[in-house]
Scaffold this motif. Structure first.
Motif, PDB file in Angstrom:
ATOM      1  N   VAL A  90       0.864  -1.190   0.000  1.00  0.00           N
ATOM      2  CA  VAL A  90       0.000   0.000   0.000  1.00  0.00           C
ATOM      3  C   VAL A  90       0.897   1.237   0.000  1.00  0.00           C
ATOM      4  O   VAL A  90       2.092   1.153   0.314  1.00  0.00           O
ATOM      5  CB  VAL A  90      -0.929   0.034   1.230  1.00  0.00           C
ATOM      6  CG1 VAL A  90      -1.873  -1.150   1.217  1.00  0.00           C
ATOM      7  CG2 VAL A  90      -0.140   0.087   2.528  1.00  0.00           C
ATOM      8  N   PHE A  91       0.343   2.381  -0.379  1.00  0.00           N
ATOM      9  CA  PHE A  91       1.099   3.633  -0.298  1.00  0.00           C
ATOM     10  C   PHE A  91       0.956   4.149   1.137  1.00  0.00           C
ATOM     11  O   PHE A  91      -0.111   4.633   1.518  1.00  0.00           O
ATOM     12  CB  PHE A  91       0.587   4.639  -1.317  1.00  0.00           C
ATOM     13  CG  PHE A  91       0.695   4.139  -2.726  1.00  0.00           C
ATOM     14  CD1 PHE A  91       1.941   3.906  -3.299  1.00  0.00           C
ATOM     15  CD2 PHE A  91      -0.431   3.855  -3.481  1.00  0.00           C
ATOM     16  CE1 PHE A  91       2.056   3.414  -4.589  1.00  0.00           C
ATOM     17  CE2 PHE A  91      -0.325   3.369  -4.777  1.00  0.00           C
ATOM     18  CZ  PHE A  91       0.915   3.144  -5.325  1.00  0.00           C
ATOM     19  N   PRO A  92       2.020   4.044   1.954  1.00  0.00           N
ATOM     20  CA  PRO A  92       1.850   4.221   3.402  1.00  0.00           C
ATOM     21  C   PRO A  92       1.429   5.622   3.826  1.00  0.00           C
ATOM     22  O   PRO A  92       0.692   5.771   4.796  1.00  0.00           O
ATOM     23  CB  PRO A  92       3.235   3.868   3.968  1.00  0.00           C
ATOM     24  CG  PRO A  92       4.178   4.024   2.817  1.00  0.00           C
ATOM     25  CD  PRO A  92       3.388   3.689   1.590  1.00  0.00           C
ATOM     26  N   MET A  93       1.888   6.639   3.096  1.00  0.00           N
ATOM     27  CA  MET A  93       1.585   8.011   3.501  1.00  0.00           C
ATOM     28  C   MET A  93       0.366   8.578   2.776  1.00  0.00           C
ATOM     29  O   MET A  93       0.146   9.780   2.776  1.00  0.00           O
ATOM     30  CB  MET A  93       2.797   8.915   3.270  1.00  0.00           C
ATOM     31  CG  MET A  93       4.051   8.519   4.040  1.00  0.00           C
ATOM     32  SD  MET A  93       3.796   8.523   5.820  1.00  0.00           S
ATOM     33  CE  MET A  93       3.756  10.305   6.097  1.00  0.00           C
ATOM     34  N   MET A  94      -0.402   7.702   2.136  1.00  0.00           N
ATOM     35  CA  MET A  94      -1.654   8.147   1.529  1.00  0.00           C
ATOM     36  C   MET A  94      -2.809   7.570   2.335  1.00  0.00           C
ATOM     37  O   MET A  94      -2.691   6.498   2.926  1.00  0.00           O
ATOM     38  CB  MET A  94      -1.752   7.655   0.093  1.00  0.00           C
ATOM     39  CG  MET A  94      -0.836   8.372  -0.874  1.00  0.00           C
ATOM     40  SD  MET A  94      -1.230   7.843  -2.551  1.00  0.00           S
ATOM     41  CE  MET A  94      -0.040   8.812  -3.472  1.00  0.00           C
ATOM     42  N   GLY A 136      -0.504   3.392   5.965  1.00  0.00           N
ATOM     43  CA  GLY A 136       0.628   2.839   6.699  1.00  0.00           C
ATOM     44  C   GLY A 136       0.328   2.567   8.162  1.00  0.00           C
ATOM     45  O   GLY A 136       1.045   1.841   8.828  1.00  0.00           O
TER      46      GLY A 136
ATOM     47  N   ARG B 177       3.764  11.160  -5.993  1.00  0.00           N
ATOM     48  CA  ARG B 177       3.817  10.755  -4.582  1.00  0.00           C
ATOM     49  C   ARG B 177       3.748   9.239  -4.458  1.00  0.00           C
ATOM     50  O   ARG B 177       4.438   8.642  -3.629  1.00  0.00           O
ATOM     51  CB  ARG B 177       2.663  11.397  -3.805  1.00  0.00           C
ATOM     52  CG  ARG B 177       2.932  12.854  -3.471  1.00  0.00           C
ATOM     53  CD  ARG B 177       1.940  13.347  -2.443  1.00  0.00           C
ATOM     54  NE  ARG B 177       0.574  13.265  -2.955  1.00  0.00           N
ATOM     55  CZ  ARG B 177      -0.473  12.881  -2.239  1.00  0.00           C
ATOM     56  NH1 ARG B 177      -0.328  12.527  -0.978  1.00  0.00           N
ATOM     57  NH2 ARG B 177      -1.666  12.856  -2.780  1.00  0.00           N
ATOM     58  N   ALA B 178       2.913   8.610  -5.270  1.00  0.00           N
ATOM     59  CA  ALA B 178       2.806   7.153  -5.229  1.00  0.00           C
ATOM     60  C   ALA B 178       4.158   6.517  -5.579  1.00  0.00           C
ATOM     61  O   ALA B 178       4.607   5.581  -4.916  1.00  0.00           O
ATOM     62  CB  ALA B 178       1.731   6.676  -6.196  1.00  0.00           C
ATOM     63  N   GLN B 181       6.486   6.694  -2.686  1.00  0.00           N
ATOM     64  CA  GLN B 181       6.170   5.840  -1.535  1.00  0.00           C
ATOM     65  C   GLN B 181       6.371   4.362  -1.825  1.00  0.00           C
ATOM     66  O   GLN B 181       6.719   3.594  -0.924  1.00  0.00           O
ATOM     67  CB  GLN B 181       4.736   6.101  -1.071  1.00  0.00           C
ATOM     68  CG  GLN B 181       4.590   7.494  -0.498  1.00  0.00           C
ATOM     69  CD  GLN B 181       3.159   7.817  -0.111  1.00  0.00           C
ATOM     70  OE1 GLN B 181       2.388   6.949   0.262  1.00  0.00           O
ATOM     71  NE2 GLN B 181       2.803   9.081  -0.202  1.00  0.00           N
ATOM     72  N   ASP B 182       6.125   3.933  -3.055  1.00  0.00           N
ATOM     73  CA  ASP B 182       6.313   2.527  -3.405  1.00  0.00           C
ATOM     74  C   ASP B 182       6.345   2.405  -4.926  1.00  0.00           C
ATOM     75  O   ASP B 182       5.306   2.334  -5.580  1.00  0.00           O
ATOM     76  CB  ASP B 182       5.174   1.679  -2.807  1.00  0.00           C
ATOM     77  CG  ASP B 182       5.491   0.185  -2.877  1.00  0.00           C
ATOM     78  OD1 ASP B 182       6.040  -0.264  -3.900  1.00  0.00           O
ATOM     79  OD2 ASP B 182       5.194  -0.524  -1.905  1.00  0.00           O
ATOM     80  N   ALA B 185       4.598  -0.765  -6.532  1.00  0.00           N
ATOM     81  CA  ALA B 185       3.140  -0.644  -6.536  1.00  0.00           C
ATOM     82  C   ALA B 185       2.707   0.394  -7.561  1.00  0.00           C
ATOM     83  O   ALA B 185       1.714   0.216  -8.265  1.00  0.00           O
ATOM     84  CB  ALA B 185       2.644  -0.273  -5.146  1.00  0.00           C
ATOM     85  N   THR B 295       4.939   5.285  10.654  1.00  0.00           N
ATOM     86  CA  THR B 295       3.890   4.440  10.091  1.00  0.00           C
ATOM     87  C   THR B 295       4.238   2.990  10.336  1.00  0.00           C
ATOM     88  O   THR B 295       5.399   2.624  10.427  1.00  0.00           O
ATOM     89  CB  THR B 295       3.743   4.660   8.578  1.00  0.00           C
ATOM     90  OG1 THR B 295       5.003   4.422   7.967  1.00  0.00           O
ATOM     91  CG2 THR B 295       3.293   6.065   8.261  1.00  0.00           C
ATOM     92  N   GLY B 296       3.224   2.156  10.447  1.00  0.00           N
ATOM     93  CA  GLY B 296       3.441   0.751  10.794  1.00  0.00           C
ATOM     94  C   GLY B 296       3.887  -0.085   9.628  1.00  0.00           C
ATOM     95  O   GLY B 296       4.056   0.348   8.528  1.00  0.00           O
TER      96      GLY B 296
END
Lengths: 237, 296
Positions: A90-94, A136, B177-178, B181-182, B185, B295-296
Motif C-alpha cells: 500500500v502507499f503508506p503516507m496516503m 501505513g 507521490r505514489a 512511496q512505493d 506498486a 507508520t506501521g
C-alpha cells in the motif's frame, strides 16, 4: 474455451539463473485459478512475469488474444489486469481513499473511480470507516483489504493475487477468501497464488502445482485436493 | 535585554530568509523523496537559476521576480535532460556510485559556470532594492522589512504552495507521490515511473533555481554561490525529515529562524554554530526528522 490469459513456453530470470522453465498455463474468462507450490517454486516470479516486472522473459504471454510479453509493467493495467502484490505494497503516507483512487489511475476517469470507491466500500465496509486514515497505520488485514480493493478499482477482467493471506489472522483469512469468491461471482477471473493450499483448492476451479519453476501437476481443484501427492506434500495429511 | 522591537525584527528577518531556504530545500527533498538519491549537485541549480535571471535582467530587462519563471522553465528542462542522461543509469547502482556521480556533477557544473559566465560577481539593480517597509514606527523604534526580501519571500511562498497543490491535487502529482512511496506498486497501478523520476528531478531543480532567482536583488550571483547554500539546504531537509515537502518548509523556516536568533547572542560569523549544534542533536536523537510521522 478460449483463454483470457494464455501463457506458452514461458521462461524467465532476474538476470542470472533461470527461475521459470517452459511454463504453459491458461486462465479462462471468469475462471478461478490457483497456483500452489513450495516457497521458492517461482510462484511470485510467474505473476511478476505476467505483469511485466520480470526483466528477462522468453516465450509468449497473451491476454485476450493480444501479445503482452514485451509490454512494460505500466502498460499492463489499462488492459484490465490488476495485480495485488505480495506484501500488500500500500502507499503508506496516503489515506485509504487516496490508495483506492490510485488503483483507478489507468482508467483516468473520475466518475468510474467514484463508483469504484463505493463498490470497494461495499466489499470491505471496514475501509469506509477508515477512509481518511493513512494506509501505513492500518493493521495487516486492513492493508490487505486496501490492496485488494485498490486492485478492484481498475474494474479488472483478471485479478492477480499474490499470497493475500500471508501473515493474517485465521479469521481475517476466512473473510478475505469469502470476498474473493464474491469478486469471482461478479464475473472477474482470478489467478491466485497461495501458500495456504487447502484454502486455495477450496476456492479455485482449477489449480497448477509449481515446483522449482516448472509446472508439475495441474487439474480441477477438487481432484487435486484428493490427490495423494498433494495431500502429502502440501496439506500434511 | 532585547527590546520587543529587536526580537520582532529578528523574527521577521528569520522568516524572510527561512522562506527562501524552504523553497530551495523543497527541490532537494523532492528529488530525494521520489528517487532516493542524495543530489549533492543540487545547490548548483540555485546558481544556474541566478544566472538565468541575471541574463534575463541584463539582456531582456526582466525583473528577477519575472526572470524566476524563466529560470524555473530552463532548469526544469535542463534537470529532466540530466536525469535522463546521467541519473537514470545509476538509479539502481550502489549508493557510492550515486555519491560519486552527484559530487562530480557539482564540480562539473561549477566549473562550467566559471567557463561560461566568468568569475565576476553579478548583481542587478531594481527600483525596490533599496526601499523598505517601516512598520510600527514609534520613537526611534521600528520594524524594517526590505522590499527585495519581502518580494522574494512572497514568491517563494507562492511557488512552495503551487508545488504542494500540484502534488496533492493533480493526477500527475499524485502519481509522483505514489512513485515516491512505493515504486513497484506505482508501476502496478499503470504509472510510468521513469517519467515520474524525470519530472520530479526537473521540478526539483526548477524549484531550487526559482529560489535562487528571486534572491538575486539582494544576493550577488557567482559560479560558487551554491556552496553557501548547500549545507543549509541539507540541514533544512534533514531537520524536517528527508523526502517530505512539508518537512522541507518547516526545516527551511527553522534554519532561517535559528540563524537569525543566534546572531542576537553570538557574533555574526558564528551564526551557523547553533544551527549545526541543533542539526547534530536532531541527527543523534531523532534522525528521521522532527516532523516525521511513524507508520506501521
Amino acid at each position: 474455451m478460449t483463454a483470457l490469459l494464455e501463457i506458452a513456453g514461458l521462461s524467465g530470470s532476474y538476470g542470472q539463473g533461470e527461475v521459470l522453465h517452459d511454463i504453459d498455463l491458461q486462465v479462462g474468462a471468469r475462471e478461478f485459478l490457483a497456483v500452489i507450490g513450495a516457497n521458492t517454486a517461482g510462484k511470485s516470479t510467474l505473476l511478476r512475469a505476467i505483469s511485466g516486472l520480470l526483466p528477462q522473459v522468453t516465450g509468449r504471454i497473451a491476454f485476450d488474444g493480444t501479445d503482452i510479453t514485451a509490454l512494460p509493467a505500466n502498460r499492463i493495467p489499462a488492459l484490465g489486469i490488476a495485480h495485488v502484490p505480495e506484501g500488500r505494497h500500500v502507499f503508506p503516507m496516503m489515506s485509504v481513499e487516496e490508495n483506492l483512487r490510485m488503483g483507478a489511475y489507468a482508467l483516468d476517469d473520475r466518475r468510474r473511480a467514484d463508483r469504484g470507491i463505493e463498490r470497494v466500500f461495499g466489499l470491505f465496509p471496514r475501509l469506509k470507516e477508515r477512509r481518511r486514515q493513512l494506509a501505513g497505520t492500518l493493521s495487516g488485514g486492513e492493508q490487505q483489504m486496501v490492496a485488494v480493493g485498490r486492485g478492484m478499482m481498475l474494474e479488472p477482467r483478471l485479478l492477480i493475487l499474490d499470497e493475500p493471506s500471508l501473515g493474517l489472522a485465521p479469521m481475517v483469512v476466512e473473510e478475505m477468501h469469502d470476498r474473493l469468491l464474491e469478486i469471482h461471482a461478479e464475473g472477474v477471473a482470478i489467478l491466485l497464488v497461495e501458500q495456504n493450499v487447502g484454502l486455495a483448492l477450496d476456492c479455485a476451479d482449477r489449480a497448477y502445482v509449481l515446483a522449482s519453476g516448472r509446472i508439475e501437476l495441474q487439474g480441477p481443484a477438487d481432484e487435486l485436493a484428493r490427490d495423494d501427492r498433494i495431500r502429502q506434500a502440501y496439506l500434511g495429511i | 535585554m532585547q527590546t520587543i522591537y529587536t526580537l520582532t525584527q529578528t523574527l521577521v528577518d528569520g522568516l524572510l530568509i527561512g522562506g527562501i531556504y524552504a523553497v530551495i530545500s523543497i527541490g532537494l527533498s523532492l528529488v530525494f523523496g521520489v528517487m532516493h538519491i542524495v543530489n549533492f549537485a543540487h545547490a548548483e541549480f540555485l546558481m544556474i537559476g541566478m544566472f538565468v535571471a541575471w541574463y534575463a535582467w541584463a539582456w531582456l530587462g526582466l525583473d528577477p521576480m519575472l526572470g524566476a519563471f524563466l529560470a524555473l522553465g530552463v532548469t526544469f528542462l535542463l534537470g529532466m535532460g540530466m536525469q535522463r542522461v546521467l541519473i537514470k543509469p545509476i538509479l539502481a547502482a550502489p549508493q557510492v556510485a550515486q555519491i560519486f556521480l552527484t559530487v562530480g556533477l557539482l564540480f562539473a557544473l561549477e566549473n562550467a559556470a566559471l567557463l561560461l559566465f566568468g568569475a565576476d560577481y553579478r548583481s542587478v539593480s531594481t527600483p525596490y532594492q533599496t526601499e523598505a517597509l517601516s512598520l510600527f514606527a514609534s520613537g526611534g523604534e521600528r520594524i524594517i522589512v526590505p522590499y527585495a526580501k519581502l518580494f522574494a519571500f512572497l514568491m517563494a511562498l507562492g511557488l512552495g504552495a503551487s508545488v504542494w497543490l500540484f502534488l496533492q491535487r493533480t493526477r500527475t502529482g499524485q502519481a509522483m507521490r505514489a512513485t515516491a512511496q512505493d515504486a513497484t506498486a506505482a508501476r502496478l497501478m499503470g504509472i510510468d515511473t521513469d517519467r515520474m523520476y524525470m519530472l520530479a528531478f526537473g521540478l526539483g531543480t526548477g524549484t531550487t533555481a526559482f529560489g535562487g532567482a528571486v534572491i538575486l536583488p539582494y544576493i550577488t550571483a557567482s559560479p560558487t554561490v551554491g556552496s553557501q547554500y548547500v549545507v543549509l539546504m541539507f540541514t533544512a531537509v534533514v531537520l524536517g525529515g528527508l523526502g517530505s515537502v512539508a518537512g522541507a518548509v518547516v526545516g527551511g523556516l527553522l534554519v532561517g529562524l535559528i540563524q537569525s536568533f543566534s546572531a542576537l547572542v553570538l557574533p555574526i560569523q558564528l551564526q551557523n554554530l547553533i544551527l549545526f549544534v541543533i542539526f547534530i542533536a536532531v541527527l543523534a536523537l531523532k534522525p528521521e526528522g522532527i516532523l516525521s510521522r511513524r507508520t506501521g
